[in-house]
Design a protein around this motif. Structure first.
Motif, PDB file in Angstrom:
ATOM      1  N   VAL A  62       0.599  15.972 -12.671  1.00 54.61           N
ATOM      2  CA  VAL A  62       1.494  14.817 -12.798  1.00 54.61           C
ATOM      3  C   VAL A  62       2.448  14.772 -11.614  1.00 54.61           C
ATOM      4  O   VAL A  62       2.701  13.722 -11.035  1.00 54.61           O
ATOM      5  CB  VAL A  62       2.271  14.875 -14.123  1.00 54.61           C
ATOM      6  N   GLY A  63       2.936  15.959 -11.236  1.00 53.93           N
ATOM      7  CA  GLY A  63       3.879  16.010 -10.121  1.00 53.93           C
ATOM      8  C   GLY A  63       3.281  15.426  -8.854  1.00 53.93           C
ATOM      9  O   GLY A  63       3.842  14.509  -8.260  1.00 53.93           O
ATOM     10  N   ILE A 108       2.545  11.603  -9.131  1.00 54.97           N
ATOM     11  CA  ILE A 108       3.684  10.689  -9.117  1.00 54.97           C
ATOM     12  C   ILE A 108       4.368  10.719  -7.751  1.00 54.97           C
ATOM     13  O   ILE A 108       4.720   9.692  -7.195  1.00 54.97           O
ATOM     14  CB  ILE A 108       4.683  11.046 -10.240  1.00 54.97           C
ATOM     15  N   VAL A 109       4.515  11.925  -7.215  1.00 52.93           N
ATOM     16  CA  VAL A 109       5.293  12.015  -5.982  1.00 52.93           C
ATOM     17  C   VAL A 109       4.500  11.489  -4.788  1.00 52.93           C
ATOM     18  O   VAL A 109       5.031  10.740  -3.973  1.00 52.93           O
ATOM     19  CB  VAL A 109       5.762  13.457  -5.741  1.00 52.93           C
ATOM     20  N   PHE A 110       3.242  11.882  -4.676  1.00 58.16           N
ATOM     21  CA  PHE A 110       2.495  11.478  -3.489  1.00 58.16           C
ATOM     22  C   PHE A 110       1.607  10.261  -3.728  1.00 58.16           C
ATOM     23  O   PHE A 110       1.676   9.281  -2.995  1.00 58.16           O
ATOM     24  CB  PHE A 110       1.638  12.643  -2.986  1.00 58.16           C
ATOM     25  N   LEU A 160       1.423   7.915  -6.124  1.00 58.79           N
ATOM     26  CA  LEU A 160       2.054   6.640  -6.470  1.00 58.79           C
ATOM     27  C   LEU A 160       2.720   6.025  -5.246  1.00 58.79           C
ATOM     28  O   LEU A 160       2.573   4.830  -4.977  1.00 58.79           O
ATOM     29  CB  LEU A 160       3.076   6.859  -7.593  1.00 58.79           C
ATOM     30  N   VAL A 161       3.431   6.871  -4.499  1.00 53.09           N
ATOM     31  CA  VAL A 161       4.098   6.354  -3.304  1.00 53.09           C
ATOM     32  C   VAL A 161       3.056   5.809  -2.327  1.00 53.09           C
ATOM     33  O   VAL A 161       3.235   4.736  -1.737  1.00 53.09           O
ATOM     34  CB  VAL A 161       4.958   7.448  -2.654  1.00 53.09           C
ATOM     35  N   ILE A 208       0.124   4.592  -3.021  1.00 47.10           N
ATOM     36  CA  ILE A 208      -0.444   3.326  -3.510  1.00 47.10           C
ATOM     37  C   ILE A 208       0.520   2.179  -3.241  1.00 47.10           C
ATOM     38  O   ILE A 208       0.143   1.111  -2.749  1.00 47.10           O
ATOM     39  CB  ILE A 208      -0.778   3.442  -5.012  1.00 47.10           C
TER      40      ILE A 208
END
Lengths: 127, 486, 514
Positions: free
Chosen positions: B171-172, B175-177, B179-180, B182
């Motif tokens: 998840v980490g 979300i951190v890499f 998602l940014v 995208i």
């Protein structure tokens, strides 16, 4: 000097506001805090009302003899504000009564001492 | 039935299966029948799409718009088709195996296990058929969350710790890499639909492409490129069927599949081929291949050795994608299928050994091949596939990867593949040797035979599949060729 | 002064002025008046059951009216309603546009859901003879919050602010724990300071412009923008409103107030009170002072940015170490408010959209969490980590609901939190601040930790004897809570409704958006 004299009402407002806030922050007695709060609110009344008055002005009733009127609106507003202030004070005092019943004291530090460590965090950042 | 409906059904069927399985929690036989039926129906559905995709069609369906301009969209293209086929086909075999394993080991919370399994498959189908990055991300996260109860199945402190690592890393990183990355892509390109040839086009500065690629590769933690691989060995606390399907097929393959899909359809193989700022990726992948192999060489616990072997093999796909040549992309796609079949066989064997003999360490396996010939035979086939020797499927994919590397003169990559082949042989062949040629210790082995029938049947099937894929790679190869062509 | 000047209001769109003949024409005030009238009725009736019924009817009718208003202004129109037919800017004007219509629906929606929940929760947590007082305060609070949102008059805003604040102090003090009294007292002191700051700010504006009507004020401010009293007004308003909305570091009242208030009150206040204060901030920044006066002339963006980041990281970190779960999520609220103000600090259309949509989304999420925690509080009497071990076995629906809403706090796709995060990160990337994008997502990892503390306690521990005797929360509490959870998921998947509302509101606030 003129800066002080011309803005006399504002200086008074400022003094009352700061005095009130100081009491709220510095006093540990819950009732005294509320008194400070009331004083602080009083400064607002002055802030609103003082500029509404014109020297020589009368109540805004249209009549031949008068040409200068004072603004009545601030008075009306402050009537409302006073009601709000009274309500706040009453509610605050009521809560203090309940606190006295629950804790047997109205001194902030004694209440916090009873609630260690649950309210520790708020003690550190005393209002 | 229209292809659009089939696509939606492929996601809906396992999701509905979850509900039915949960409803049947008092009747284990019915519950497991439902699991098998759902798996069967799913693979029929997925298979029915294959001829269309082979003919060049790209059936797609937009379900609804999540945010303005961003729809939940599915589209079947060759790579997703291949992944869908592999995952849905292996679910059937795995279900057979699970039934034997869960009953044989008298595991608890079996209903939760089957429910989450079906859910994982629904999420995997969503990933396979995702038509844009948003949909991919949605199902990617769903897969992480639905597999979390599987990883922590035993509810021991160790399992909870492993669960933390699993969830925290996956998840980490996502979300951190991811998602940014995208959102950045969306902002740069104005679209996040998967488009043949890529969407980043020419306007994006080269340095940005490199940074974006890094965000994607490390954001897809499931691809287990070092240093975000730690969750994979940790997750081996799960029951073996979980390790087998999820950590040889669904979860890790979802990872490398996502990387491959992003490289092909977001960056574009040809569009990115000349960009210098992406040159770090082959090195990172190569390092992961070698380093993970060395760790595997030293691991005595069988599942741990398999786990690190998986980390290493996953990076083959990443490496092949990073070579950015049509041939290596074909190899990457084939390797997803080949490794899935081979690795699931190996995990099945490990689980069968555990169920029948309660052995978990490599050093305990002396002579076990004599008591469990089917299991260890299948294990040998799987090991051959990992090493990349004929007649196993791993040979075909490695062949294409090597060809791609040689064609463009990327000799570092060739060296990595060759070296890792030796290392693979170094950690698999001793197991095979021990099992068949070392005499069993007198006292160590209790009298045991093969594992329960369903387990042996399952692992024999996948081993046969591994060999079959070597001789008849037509369908996967055709799909992969379309990928390179388009 | 104010009454003495002629006004030529440069309205951007011609408002629909209304006469007061048909009920539907009185909608802009009806949603405030109905709960306001219900309150004294309850005191007269002195009956808990009737009071509940009345509160429910008042909340639902407010919701219906708000929805009708939203539908009317959805196309971008503005409804201007003159109270007592005294035309603005002399009389008090209620002014409904797409910004506050959105908020009205949110507040009345939450109130309508929570009121159903109140029935059983209040039964358990408040002494029977105080029930009717509870509902009196509940509808007063609702009326106050709706009034703040609807009014177009600066002083009227202060009055409604105090109505909602005073009633919420009482509601908090009704909590079972004696610490609720101290929390309420604390909130009273800080809230009153905040409200007084606001009224000082409004007073300064009034002195400089001679009007209290916000739209009129905005028009007249242009002449005196750079004077010192206006700057002072901006400062007083910013600090005062920040106190009410619990912007870090002015949030100290919030954790205790939320932790010790009755469950229904926590849910209601967490979902509405801070959100309405945020609306007031936006209204003053964009509609009264104007964007350039606030963001270009002064380093407001930087100040907001730093405070928001501090809220996101410090409050989340503090949340991780809480033992009381209600307190944990209260700190999480402070952090989430940081996300909203962060969106404001970008001063861009995307940022503002993110802020407004997160305002809505966070209300749903936190509302759901606090409602579900109320179920645990009802059955167990406490919501501390050491007490709830293994509670998922006996209260599966409650626990799973909290997990789902927790995922929304993290920002997992498919939940409303994801939509907010998407826009927030997009706004950061658009403004070129990629490091900010990374910080936003990093801070959401802290949410993973505190949500997973609950997961591990609820699912992986063996239930104690006292826990294993429990039953699932009653249906009348589960249904409203799960309605919120479902909304979290629905608006997370299909965000077109909330996003179009938010982006329209943002466009309304930021005309000629860059």
């Amino acid at each position: 000097m003129t800066a002080i004299a011309n803005h006399f009402s504002y200086w008074a407002t400022l003094f009352i506001a700061i005095a009130g806030l100081y009491i709220v922050i510095a006093r540990g007695n819950l009732v005294k805090k509320l008194v400070g709060l009331a004083i602080f609110q009083t400064s607002v009344y002055l802030l609103y009302i003082a500029p509404g008055k014109l020297i020589g002005g009368t109540a805004p009733i249209i009549a031949d003899k008068f040409a200068v009127y004072s603004n009545p609106l601030p008075h009306v507003l402050i009537l409302t504000a006073i009601v709000v202030g009274v309500a706040t004070l009453a509610l605050g005092l009521a809560i203090v009564v309940r606190i006295k019943e629950a804790y047997g004291t109205i001194e902030e530090d004694e209440i916090l001492a009873q609630e260690q460590p649950a309210l520790q965090q708020t003690a550190d950042n005393k209002m | 039935m229209t292809p659009e409906a089939t696509i939606l059904l492929a996601i809906a069927v396992p999701a509905v299966g979850m509900g039915l399985i949960a409803a049947a929690h008092r009747m284990p036989d019915l519950r497991e029948a439902i699991t098998l039926a759902t798996a069967g129906l799913l693979s029929v559905l997925v298979a029915s799409l294959t001829p269309l995709v082979l003919d060049g069609a790209r059936p797609g369906v937009t379900v609804f718009e999540m945010m303005p301009g961003l729809a939940l969209r599915f589209e079947v293209e060759p790579l997703g088709m291949l992944f869908g086929l592999v995952a849905s086909g292996l679910w059937i075999v795995n279900s057979l195996y699970s039934i034997g394993y869960m009953r044989g080991n008298e595991e608890k919370h079996q209903t939760r296990f089957y429910v989450c399994f079906a859910g994982a498959l629904a999420a995997t189908m969503g990933i396979a058929f995702a038509g844009n990055l948003l949909t991919l991300f949605l199902f990617y996260e769903a897969l992480t969350l639905i597999t979390y109860p599987l990883v922590t199945h035993h509810v021991t402190p160790g399992a909870v710790r492993a669960g933390r690592l699993y969830l925290g890393l996956l998840v980490g990183t996502s979300i951190v890499f991811l998602l940014v990355a995208i959102i950045w892509t969306w902002q740069l390109a104005g679209t996040i639909d998967f488009t043949p040839g890529g969407i980043l086009g020419g306007e994006v500065p080269n340095a940005t492409v490199g940074v974006l690629l890094a965000l994607y590769v490390f954001g897809v933690g499931k691809a287990a490129v070092m240093p975000v691989h730690r969750w994979l060995p940790a997750a081996m606390v799960a029951p073996t069927p979980v390790s087998a399907l999820l950590h040889a097929v669904a979860v890790v393959k979802a990872g490398v599949f996502s990387v491959l899909k992003i490289v092909i359809y977001v960056f574009g193989v040809e569009a990115t081929a000349g960009v210098k700022s992406v040159d770090w990726l082959p090195f990172m992948a190569g390092f992961t291949i070698i380093a993970a192999s060395i760790v595997a060489l030293r691991a005595d616990n069988l599942k741990r050795r398999l786990a690190y072997s998986t980390v290493s093999q996953l990076s083959y796909v990443v490496l092949a994608a990073a070579l950015l040549t049509p041939l290596s992309v074909i190899g990457a796609a084939l390797h997803i299928a080949a490794h899935a079949l081979g690795k699931i066989t190996l995990f099945f064997a490990a689980g069968a050994i555990y169920t029948a003999a309660h052995k978990t360490e490599v050093s305990q396996l002396d002579g076990i091949g004599r008591r469990m010939p089917w299991t260890m035979g299948a294990f040998t086939v799987g090991a051959l596939s990992m090493i990349g020797l004929p007649p196993a499927a791993g040979f075909v994919s490695k062949w294409y990867i090597l060809q791609g590397a040689m064609a463009t003169g990327q000799w570092n990559a060739v060296a990595v593949v060759v070296a890792s082949t030796l290392l693979n042989a170094g950690y698999f062949l001793p197991i095979v040797y021990r099992a068949f040629f070392v005499a069993p210790p007198d006292d160590g082995h209790r009298a045991h035979g093969e594992a329960p029938f369903t387990m042996v049947a399952a692992l024999t099937l996948t081993a046969a599949g591994t060999v079959a894929l070597f001789f008849f790679p037509d369908v996967p190869l055709a799909l992969a060729r379309q990928l390179a062509g388009g | 002064m104010r009454s003495w000047r002629r006004s030529n209001l440069p309205f951007s769109k011609p408002p629909i002025t209304r006469c007061n003949i048909l009920i539907s024409q009185n909608y802009p005030i009806l949603h405030v008046v109905v709960p306001l009238i219900a309150a004294p009725l309850m005191v007269l009736l002195r009956h808990g059951g009737f009071a509940w019924l009345l509160a429910a009817v008042a909340s639902w009718s407010s919701l219906a009216v708000s929805a009708a208003l939203l539908a009317e202004v959805a196309g971008g129109g503005v409804i201007s309603y003159a109270i007592g037919s005294w035309a603005p800017p002399w009389g008090i004007e209620y002014r409904i546009d797409s910004v506050n219509a959105f908020l009205l629906v949110l507040v009345s929606l939450i109130a309508s859901v929570v009121v159903i929940y109140c029935r059983e929760s209040v039964e358990a947590e408040v002494a029977p003879e105080q029930h009717y007082l509870f509902y009196t305060m509940y509808v007063l609070c609702l009326a106050g919050l709706l009034g703040i949102a609807a009014t177009g008059d600066g002083f009227n805003l202060f009055v409604f602010l105090e109505i909602s604040s005073l009633s919420s102090y009482v509601l908090i003090a009704l909590g079972r724990d004696r610490r609720a009294l101290v929390a309420s007292y604390q909130y009273l002191i800080m809230g009153t300071i905040g409200a007084t700051f606001i009224v000082i700010g409004v007073g300064l504006l009034f002195l400089m412009t001679g009007t209290l009507n916000l739209a009129d004020m905005a028009a007249r401010l242009r002449e005196v923008t750079d004077t010192r009293p206006i700057l002072a007004a901006l400062a007083f308003l910013t600090v005062g409103i920040s106190l009410k909305l619990a912007l870090f570091p002015l949030h100290l009242w919030l954790p205790n107030a939320y932790a010790y208030a009755p469950s229904a009150v926590t849910a209601f206040l967490a979902a509405t009170a801070t959100k309405v204060s945020l609306y007031v901030l936006l209204r003053f920044y964009y509609s009264v002072f104007g964007e350039s006066a606030v963001f270009i002339a002064h380093p407001t963006s930087d100040i907001l940015l730093v405070l928001s980041l501090a809220a996101m990281f410090i409050a989340s970190t503090v949340a991780i170490f809480q033992d009381n779960i209600k307190r944990l999520f209260a700190y999480s609220s402070v952090a989430q408010i940081g996300y909203i103000t962060l969106g404001v600090s970008f001063d861009s259309l995307t940022g503002l959209t993110a802020a407004i949509v997160h305002l809505f989304n966070h209300a749903l999420t936190k509302g759901a969490i606090f409602l579900l925690l109320g179920g645990i509080a009802l059955r167990l009497g406490a919501v501390r980590f050491q007490d709830i071990g293994g509670i998922a076995r006996v209260m599966p629906l409650t626990s799973f609901g909290i997990v789902l809403a927790g995922l929304s706090l993290i920002g997992v796709p498919g939940t409303v939190g994801f939509v907010s995060k998407w826009y927030l990160v997009l706004a950061a990337i658009e403004s070129g601040a990629w490091w900010l994008a990374l910080l936003i997502v990093l801070s959401s990892l802290l949410a993973v930790i505190y949500v997973w503390r609950f997961v591990e306690a609820a699912y992986f521990q063996v239930p104690s004897a006292s826990v294993s005797r429990l039953r699932e929360a009653p249906l009348s509490m589960l249904v409203p809570a799960w309605l919120m959870v479902a909304a979290c998921l629905y608006f997370g998947l299909d965000a077109s409704l909330t996003l179009s509302g938010a982006s329209q509101a943002a466009a309304e606030l930021l005309p000629g958006s860059r």
